[in-house]
Design a protein around this motif. Structure first.
Motif, PDB file in Angstrom:
ATOM      1  N   UNK A  74       0.804  -1.220   0.000  1.00 26.04           N
ATOM      2  CA  UNK A  74       0.000   0.000   0.000  1.00 26.04           C
ATOM      3  C   UNK A  74       0.834   1.266   0.000  1.00 26.04           C
ATOM      4  N   UNK A  75       2.032   1.185  -0.567  1.00 27.52           N
ATOM      5  CA  UNK A  75       2.916   2.358  -0.596  1.00 27.52           C
ATOM      6  C   UNK A  75       2.332   3.410  -1.540  1.00 27.52           C
ATOM      7  N   UNK A  76       2.141   4.640  -1.073  1.00 27.33           N
ATOM      8  CA  UNK A  76       1.622   5.683  -1.945  1.00 27.33           C
ATOM      9  C   UNK A  76       2.695   6.165  -2.940  1.00 27.33           C
ATOM     10  N   UNK A  77       2.337   6.214  -4.205  1.00 23.50           N
ATOM     11  CA  UNK A  77       3.278   6.644  -5.241  1.00 23.50           C
ATOM     12  C   UNK A  77       3.387   8.158  -5.218  1.00 23.50           C
ATOM     13  N   UNK A  78       4.620   8.641  -5.124  1.00 22.96           N
ATOM     14  CA  UNK A  78       4.872  10.074  -5.185  1.00 22.96           C
ATOM     15  C   UNK A  78       4.979  10.507  -6.647  1.00 22.96           C
ATOM     16  N   UNK A  79       5.732   9.747  -7.444  1.00 24.38           N
ATOM     17  CA  UNK A  79       5.792   9.996  -8.889  1.00 24.38           C
ATOM     18  C   UNK A  79       6.378   8.793  -9.606  1.00 24.38           C
ATOM     19  N   UNK A  80       6.105   8.738 -10.912  1.00 23.45           N
ATOM     20  CA  UNK A  80       6.655   7.697 -11.783  1.00 23.45           C
ATOM     21  C   UNK A  80       7.299   8.361 -12.985  1.00 23.45           C
ATOM     22  N   UNK A  81       8.377   7.784 -13.449  1.00 19.42           N
ATOM     23  CA  UNK A  81       9.008   8.214 -14.685  1.00 19.42           C
ATOM     24  C   UNK A  81       8.998   7.004 -15.619  1.00 19.42           C
ATOM     25  N   UNK A  82       7.835   6.756 -16.206  1.00 23.36           N
ATOM     26  CA  UNK A  82       7.675   5.591 -17.087  1.00 23.36           C
ATOM     27  C   UNK A  82       8.054   4.322 -16.368  1.00 23.36           C
ATOM     28  N   UNK A  83       8.854   3.490 -17.026  1.00 27.35           N
ATOM     29  CA  UNK A  83       9.352   2.265 -16.404  1.00 27.35           C
ATOM     30  C   UNK A  83      10.772   2.432 -15.881  1.00 27.35           C
ATOM     31  N   UNK A  84      11.201   3.698 -15.729  1.00 29.55           N
ATOM     32  CA  UNK A  84      12.564   3.944 -15.265  1.00 29.55           C
ATOM     33  C   UNK A  84      12.645   4.120 -13.752  1.00 29.55           C
ATOM     34  N   UNK A  85      11.621   4.714 -13.148  1.00 29.81           N
ATOM     35  CA  UNK A  85      11.709   5.061 -11.721  1.00 29.81           C
ATOM     36  C   UNK A  85      10.302   5.180 -11.147  1.00 29.81           C
ATOM     37  N   UNK A  86      10.078   4.594  -9.998  1.00 26.86           N
ATOM     38  CA  UNK A  86       8.853   4.809  -9.235  1.00 26.86           C
ATOM     39  C   UNK A  86       9.266   5.204  -7.835  1.00 26.86           C
ATOM     40  N   UNK A  87       8.814   6.342  -7.386  1.00 35.33           N
ATOM     41  CA  UNK A  87       9.135   6.823  -6.042  1.00 35.33           C
ATOM     42  C   UNK A  87       7.891   6.761  -5.171  1.00 35.33           C
ATOM     43  N   UNK A  88       8.036   6.109  -4.035  1.00 29.88           N
ATOM     44  CA  UNK A  88       6.967   6.007  -3.052  1.00 29.88           C
ATOM     45  C   UNK A  88       7.300   6.956  -1.905  1.00 29.88           C
ATOM     46  N   UNK A  89       6.305   7.565  -1.314  1.00 28.30           N
ATOM     47  CA  UNK A  89       6.543   8.488  -0.198  1.00 28.30           C
ATOM     48  C   UNK A  89       5.595   8.136   0.928  1.00 28.30           C
TER      49      UNK A  89
END
Length: 121
Positions: free
Chosen positions: A28-43
């Motif tokens: 249930x990690x909230x996504x802060x932002x995604x950069x396509x399939x390169x990076x997903x940041x959870x905050x």
């Protein structure tokens, strides 16, 4: 001396989409932002956890062990979600009055831990 804070811990994923779904749906990690399939940041409050493709990672980067904390009564339910989604329990250590830490592998065999603090007495 300059104060240093931890900004982000990331793991290098072979398939960022697969692991994105695992960490989003299971933990249930909230996504802060995604950069396509390169990076997903959870905050989550003051900490950040991210998934990186090999091209976005530091050269030669290998492994990290993120430790996620949950309330003690949520640990069993989370264990079921993790294993149902392809995660594997590797070890569980009871640290008495401190709490319990469970070590898992995600579907790409990255190690992560779930810490559940012991209830206050």
């Amino acid at each position: 001396m300059a104060k240093v804070d931890l900004q982000t811990v990331y793991i290098v994923a072979k398939d960022t989409g697969r692991l994105d779904a695992f960490y989003t749906q299971v933990l249930g990690m909230p996504v802060q932002f995604r950069d396509g399939n390169k990076w997903t940041q959870f905050r989550e409050q003051r900490s950040a956890f991210a998934l990186s493709c090999a091209e976005e990672a530091a050269p030669g980067a290998v492994g990290a062990v993120p430790v996620f904390q949950v309330a003690g009564d949520a640990a069993d339910e989370l264990h079921q979600k993790i294993t149902s989604a392809g995660g594997e329990l590797l070890a569980r250590r009871d640290m008495g009055s401190h709490g319990v830490v469970a070590t898992y592998k995600d579907p790409e065999e990255n190690i992560f831990q779930i810490f559940s603090k012991a209830p206050a007495r």
